[in-house]
Design an enzyme around this catalytic site. Structure first.
Site, PDB file in Angstrom:
ATOM      1  N   LYS A   1     -20.934  17.759   6.611  1.00  0.00           N
ATOM      2  CA  LYS A   1     -19.912  18.174   7.576  1.00  0.00           C
ATOM      3  C   LYS A   1     -19.629  17.081   8.599  1.00  0.00           C
ATOM      4  CE  LYS A   1     -16.972  20.902   9.436  1.00  0.00           C
ATOM      5  NZ  LYS A   1     -15.687  21.103   8.751  1.00  0.00           N
TER       6      LYS A   1
ATOM      7  N   SER B   1       0.831  -1.201   0.000  1.00  0.00           N
ATOM      8  CA  SER B   1       0.000   0.000   0.000  1.00  0.00           C
ATOM      9  C   SER B   1       0.869   1.256   0.000  1.00  0.00           C
ATOM     10  CB  SER B   1      -0.951  -0.029   1.206  1.00  0.00           C
ATOM     11  OG  SER B   1      -1.961   0.954   1.092  1.00  0.00           O
TER      12      SER B   1
END
Length: 290
Positions: free
Chosen positions: A167, A115
């Site tokens: 949000k 990764s």
């Protein structure tokens, strides 16, 4: 009583003075031992990336040090990491890529370089891995915990006030809405595409061919070489020899390692000096006056 008090103060000040003298000379010795610019001859700088990649600052400082040092002819990045934060991995990758335009940079994969660990290695001109190195895991993942049912059982409620509908996306206090999943997935696709493009640019591979094995799977260094992600199979020493060869170093190169000893010096004198001194000297003071 006053005399004893003054003697105590003088003793305490003497301890502080002695401490700084000792720290000063130790620091000088460490600088003389660790700073590669103080000696001559070709050198290979070692950048060590171990464990989860969460922060790039220390690694970037080391890379800049090697970039400025004319005696460091090549850099070997030793990676033993399962990955980590996307941003930090990209920062290191970009710094190595820039360094590779000026000096030889070789990546050496240890037990694991998956990764983000693989992402970092892409900044090197050449990549060396052991046949059994665990690498790959090309992809992006976002984990969002949800404890709303647990809170419901214990009778805890949360009230969220927000400026926009997204949000509080990722809040652990409620499940994700379908529209939020779509927004997050777009972010994942964007970062994934950046990963694929970095592989294509670094390794000269076709993006469509990359996507055939860039599905999150983990594979060995041997398989990575078949995919075109690795140049040579070998160990850390092989990476050193390759870097020396590419840099035109004929004699046995000296290895320059990250000066770990200097971080405590920076911690003491550059980061929250007053607080650090208080932590150090408070026990001495209490020991003296209690």
């Amino acid at each position: 009583m006053v005399k004893k008090f003054l003697q105590g103060i003088l003793t305490f000040l003497g301890v502080i003075f002695l401490f700084f003298i000792i720290v000063f000379f130790i620091g000088i010795l460490l600088l003389l031992r660790g700073e590669p610019t103080l000696s001559t001859g070709p050198k290979i700088g070692i950048v060590e990336i171990k464990g989860l990649i969460t922060d790039a600052d220390k690694t970037l400082r080391v890379i800049r040090n090697y970039e400025r040092n004319d005696h460091v002819k090549a850099v070997v990045v030793r990676i033993d990491s399962p990955g980590g934060a996307v941003g930090a991995s990209q920062e290191i990758y970009l710094a190595l890529k820039e360094l590779a335009q000026k000096k030889t940079v070789v990546a050496s994969m240890g037990s694991v370089a998956a990764s983000g660990g693989l992402y970092v290695a892409l900044g090197a001109q050449k990549i060396v891995a052991a046949p059994g190195t665990m690498t790959g895991s090309i992809g992006v993942m976002i984990q969002v915990p949800n404890v709303s049912k647990l809170l419901e059982k214990v009778g805890i409620e949360t009230t969220i006030l927000k400026s926009g509908p997204y949000k509080d996306t990722g809040s652990m206090f409620r499940p994700l809405r379908e529209d939020e999943k779509k927004v997050l997935y777009q972010t994942i696709k964007d970062v994934y595409q950046q990963f694929v493009e970095a592989i294509a640019t670094s390794r000269g591979l076709n993006p469509e061919e990359i996507k055939k094995f860039a599905d999150g799977r983990v594979f060995t260094g041997k398989k990575a070489k078949e995919y075109g992600l690795v140049d040579e199979l070998g160990n850390f020493n092989d990476a050193i020899y390759l870097a020396a060869k590419l840099a035109g170093i004929k004699e046995r190169p000296q290895l320059v390692y990250l000066q770990k000893e200097r971080f405590w010096w920076r911690y003491l004198f550059e980061e929250n000096l007053a607080e650090n001194l208080a932590v150090i000297f408070a026990p001495l003071y209490l020991l003296k006056w209690q």
